[in-house]
Design an enzyme around this catalytic site. Structure first.
Site, PDB file in Angstrom:
ATOM      1  CB  SER A   1       5.618  33.404 -22.268  1.00  0.00           C
ATOM      2  OG  SER A   1       6.298  32.382 -22.963  1.00  0.00           O
TER       3      SER A   1
ATOM      4  CB  VAL B   1      -0.836  27.543 -26.369  1.00  0.00           C
ATOM      5  CG1 VAL B   1      -2.343  27.338 -26.364  1.00  0.00           C
ATOM      6  CG2 VAL B   1      -0.295  27.685 -24.955  1.00  0.00           C
TER       7      VAL B   1
ATOM      8  CE1 TYR C   1       5.763  36.527 -26.837  1.00  0.00           C
ATOM      9  CE2 TYR C   1       7.099  34.825 -25.813  1.00  0.00           C
ATOM     10  CZ  TYR C   1       5.856  35.327 -26.177  1.00  0.00           C
ATOM     11  OH  TYR C   1       4.718  34.617 -25.862  1.00  0.00           O
TER      12      TYR C   1
ATOM     13  CE  LYS D   1       4.175  37.361 -23.651  1.00  0.00           C
ATOM     14  NZ  LYS D   1       2.759  37.683 -23.463  1.00  0.00           N
TER      15      LYS D   1
ATOM     16  CB  ILE E   1      -4.472  32.230 -25.201  1.00  0.00           C
ATOM     17  CG1 ILE E   1      -3.538  31.045 -25.526  1.00  0.00           C
ATOM     18  CG2 ILE E   1      -4.679  32.344 -23.698  1.00  0.00           C
ATOM     19  CD1 ILE E   1      -2.105  31.217 -25.038  1.00  0.00           C
TER      20      ILE E   1
END
Ligand SMILES: NC(=O)c1ccc[n+]([C@@H]2O[C@H](COP(=O)([O-])OP(=O)(O)OC[C@H]3O[C@@H](n4cnc5c(N)ncnc54)[C@H](O)[C@@H]3O)[C@@H](O)[C@H]2O)c1
Length: 245
Positions: free
Chosen positions: A136, A182, A149, A153, A10
């Site tokens: 995210s 993604v 994670y 986020k 990204i």
């Protein structure tokens, strides 16, 4: 424009999307060789000033050096995209200080340090400078295998709201983007399992997994004057995944 995580996925797509719109790009990443490739592609394909920096965004002294080098190399630094991230899986039973820190330090703590370090440059470019944090969908829905994670986020969204409150009056806009699935090296191990890919695609109402460019174009919009009144927001780019849990 400083883009972290610019060596891959990204972050690289954001650099190329910005360069296509004529914006100078500084590609920052701990992977210096691939960051240089990104910067070179921006210059070759789109003729914009570009610069690459090998930098570990968890290291404050390294960030300060990267800021100096970037300011010397580019005409101005009108914004920041924090796309560097790590997604080390590990359930709560496996958590330890090191694994927690290795995720939260890159995904969240670095986001705050980067804005702090770039504030003088962002102020010089204001009004019109902007920050985008790549969060995210896992900031919005929990995943049992990704406690650090998810926390990092979700924390980024809180950081974005705080910064929006603090900096909006100075003409510095701050927003987040929450991508869904993604197709990048981060997701590659999962997507390499045909059954896992198929099940994921079936859960996404739009029917396909995003390409990095699909996220990059949204980030470019948020950084542009087209988004002059978008501030303190998080924009979900997930093909409808979280709309239909
Ligand atoms: N791929 C997805 O499905 C997805 C979904 C939602 C959010 N995201 C987020 O998007 C961002 C980009 O992810 P991606 O999918 O392109 O992953 P990626 O693995 O392709 O790229 C991540 C980049 O971050 C860099 N990086 C990691 N630690 C660093 C550090 N300490 N200092 C500097 N650079 C560092 C890596 O070298 C790499 O180039 C991440 O924040 C990720 O959490 C990805």
């Amino acid at each position: 424009m400083v883009v972290t995580g610019a060596a891959s996925g990204i972050g690289r797509a954001i650099c190329l999307a910005l360069a296509a719109a004529g914006r100078p790009v500084a590609a920052w990443d701990v992977n210096g060789e691939e960051a240089r490739q990104t910067a070179a592609r921006c210059a070759e394909l789109h003729g914009v000033p570009s610069h690459a920096v090998e930098v570990d965004v968890t290291d404050w002294a390294a960030i300060e050096r990267a800021v100096s080098g970037t300011e010397a190399a580019l005409p101005s630094v009108g914004g920041l995209v924090h796309a560097a991230g790590v997604g080390l899986p590990g359930a709560v039973d496996d958590l330890d200080e090191q694994s927690w820190g290795s995720v939260v330090d890159v995904n969240l703590r670095a986001g705050a340090l980067l804005v702090r370090a770039l504030l003088p440059a962002l102020r010089r470019a204001a009004p019109g400078s902007a920050v985008v944090a790549i969060s995210s969908v896992e900031a919005l829905v929990g995943h049992g295998a990704l406690p650090a994670y998810c926390a990092s986020k979700a924390g980024l969204l809180g950081l974005v709201r705080s910064l929006a409150h603090a900096l909006g009056g100075e003409g510095i806009r701050v927003n987040a983007v929450c991508p869904g699935a993604v197709d990048t090296p981060m997701l590659a191990p999962l997507l390499a399992i045909p059954e896992a890919r198929r099940m994921l695609e079936e859960r996404i109402p739009i029917g396909w997994i995003a390409r990095p460019e699909d996220v990059a174009r949204v980030v470019r919009f948020l950084l542009s004057d087209e988004a002059a009144y978008v501030h303190g927001s998080s924009l979900v780019v997930d093909g409808g995944l979280t709309a239909t849990a």
